[in-house]
Design a protein around this motif. Structure first.
Motif, PDB file in Angstrom:
ATOM      1  N   MET A   1       0.887  -1.159   0.014  1.00 30.64           N
ATOM      2  CA  MET A   1       0.077   0.061   0.040  1.00 30.64           C
ATOM      3  C   MET A   1       0.952   1.215  -0.118  1.00 30.64           C
ATOM      4  O   MET A   1       1.726   1.290   0.640  1.00 30.64           O
ATOM      5  CB  MET A   1      -1.015  -0.008   1.302  1.00 30.64           C
ATOM      6  N   SER A   2       0.469   2.202  -0.837  1.00 33.75           N
ATOM      7  CA  SER A   2       1.134   3.496  -0.812  1.00 33.75           C
ATOM      8  C   SER A   2       0.802   4.427   0.130  1.00 33.75           C
ATOM      9  O   SER A   2      -0.360   4.495   0.388  1.00 33.75           O
ATOM     10  CB  SER A   2       1.012   4.070  -2.311  1.00 33.75           C
ATOM     11  N   THR A   3       1.632   5.245   0.806  1.00 31.81           N
ATOM     12  CA  THR A   3       1.211   6.025   1.621  1.00 31.81           C
ATOM     13  C   THR A   3       0.869   7.517   0.964  1.00 31.81           C
ATOM     14  O   THR A   3       0.363   8.537   1.585  1.00 31.81           O
ATOM     15  CB  THR A   3       2.435   6.346   2.636  1.00 31.81           C
TER      16      THR A   3
ATOM     17  N   VAL B   1       5.040   6.171  -4.155  1.00 32.71           N
ATOM     18  CA  VAL B   1       4.406   5.090  -4.832  1.00 32.71           C
ATOM     19  C   VAL B   1       5.314   3.844  -4.179  1.00 32.71           C
ATOM     20  O   VAL B   1       6.405   3.677  -4.266  1.00 32.71           O
ATOM     21  CB  VAL B   1       4.632   5.076  -6.292  1.00 32.71           C
ATOM     22  N   GLU B   2       4.222   2.942  -3.844  1.00 29.05           N
ATOM     23  CA  GLU B   2       4.738   1.695  -3.275  1.00 29.05           C
ATOM     24  C   GLU B   2       4.092   0.543  -3.720  1.00 29.05           C
ATOM     25  O   GLU B   2       4.734  -0.593  -3.585  1.00 29.05           O
ATOM     26  CB  GLU B   2       4.693   1.772  -1.709  1.00 29.05           C
ATOM     27  N   GLY B   3       2.769   0.714  -4.287  1.00 32.53           N
ATOM     28  CA  GLY B   3       2.364  -0.595  -4.683  1.00 32.53           C
ATOM     29  C   GLY B   3       1.337  -0.168  -6.117  1.00 32.53           C
ATOM     30  O   GLY B   3       1.194   1.149  -6.274  1.00 32.53           O
TER      31      GLY B   3
ATOM     32  N   ARG C   1       6.175   9.258  -8.788  1.00 34.23           N
ATOM     33  CA  ARG C   1       5.427   8.780 -10.256  1.00 34.23           C
ATOM     34  C   ARG C   1       5.366   7.241 -10.500  1.00 34.23           C
ATOM     35  O   ARG C   1       6.300   6.765 -10.223  1.00 34.23           O
ATOM     36  CB  ARG C   1       5.954   9.440 -11.289  1.00 34.23           C
ATOM     37  N   LEU C   2       4.143   6.985 -10.965  1.00 37.78           N
ATOM     38  CA  LEU C   2       3.948   5.523 -11.349  1.00 37.78           C
ATOM     39  C   LEU C   2       3.964   5.618 -12.892  1.00 37.78           C
ATOM     40  O   LEU C   2       3.166   6.390 -13.513  1.00 37.78           O
ATOM     41  CB  LEU C   2       2.708   4.859 -10.858  1.00 37.78           C
TER      42      LEU C   2
END
Length: 180
Positions: free
Chosen positions: A44-46, A71-73, A171-172
Motif C-alpha cells: 500500500m502506498s502512503t 508510490v509503493e504498490g 510517479r508511477l
C-alpha cells in the motif's frame, strides 16, 4: 569460366553487404525486452493520486500517475473489460486491448476530500495521434485503490516502474511499446 568468376564475385559482394542473407530476426522492438503479463507490487502506498499525464516517445507511449508521496504498490494487467472501483461496472474504452492500472493509493485525503478529480472521467488526456494509446479513462478510487483504464490498439508489451519526485512526491510510470 570468366562469367562464372564475375557472377561468383557478385554473389560474394552481395552476401558481404547483407543483400542476400537476411539479418537475424530480433525478438523485441527498439531493443525493448518487455512482456504483456501482469506486473504488480502489492504494498500500500502512503501517497495520494494527484494527477495523470501522457507522453509519446519513439518506441512507446507513456502514462504517468503522480502521487504526493511515495508510490509503493500497483497492479497493471491486460483484462477483457476494465471495471470501476467499488461498483464493478464496465468502463467503455476504445481500442482492441485494455490495460487496467491500479495504484494502491487513494485519490482522496484522510478527510475524504478529492486529491484528483478529472474534468472528464472518460478522457483523462488527449491521446489522439498516439501510436499505441486509444483512450485513457478514470475507473475510480475506492478503499485506498485508484484505477485507470487504458485502451490500446493491441495487446502489446509494457513495463511499469516508479520514479521519485517532483519534490516529496513520486510517479508511477506505464510504458506501452508501439510494436512487438
Amino acid at each position: 569460366m570468366k562469367k562464372f568468376q564475375v557472377w561468383f564475385a557478385a554473389v560474394l559482394m552481395a552476401a558481404g553487404l547483407g543483400l542476400v542473407a537476411p539479418a537475424p530476426a530480433s525478438a523485441s522492438y527498439c531493443g525493448l525486452a518487455w512482456g504483456s503479463l501482469e506486473k504488480s507490487e502489492p504494498t500500500m502506498s502512503t501517497g495520494k493520486v494527484t494527477n495523470v499525464r501522457t507522453g509519446q516517445h519513439y518506441c512507446f507511449d507513456r502514462l504517468v500517475i503522480y502521487l504526493n508521496g511515495p508510490v509503493e504498490g500497483y497492479t497493471a494487467r491486460y483484462v477483457p473489460t476494465v471495471v470501476q472501483d467499488g461498483s464493478g461496472f464496465p468502463v467503455p474504452l476504445r481500442g482492441r486491448a485494455f490495460l487496467q492500472i491500479t495504484a494502491t493509493a487513494p485519490a482522496y485525503d484522510d478527510g475524504g476530500n478529492s486529491t484528483y478529480n478529472p474534468a472528464d472521467r472518460n478522457e483523462l488526456a488527449n491521446v489522439g495521434g498516439y501510436q499505441t494509446f486509444r483512450q485513457l479513462a478514470w475507473a475510480g478510487s475506492f478503499e485506498g485503490y485508484s484505477t485507470i483504464g487504458l485502451g490500446v490498439r493491441g495487446r502489446l508489451p509494457f513495463r511499469v516502474f516508479t520514479l521519485d519526485g517532483p519534490g516529496a512526491g513520486s510517479r508511477l510510470v506505464v510504458d506501452v511499446a508501439h510494436y512487438w
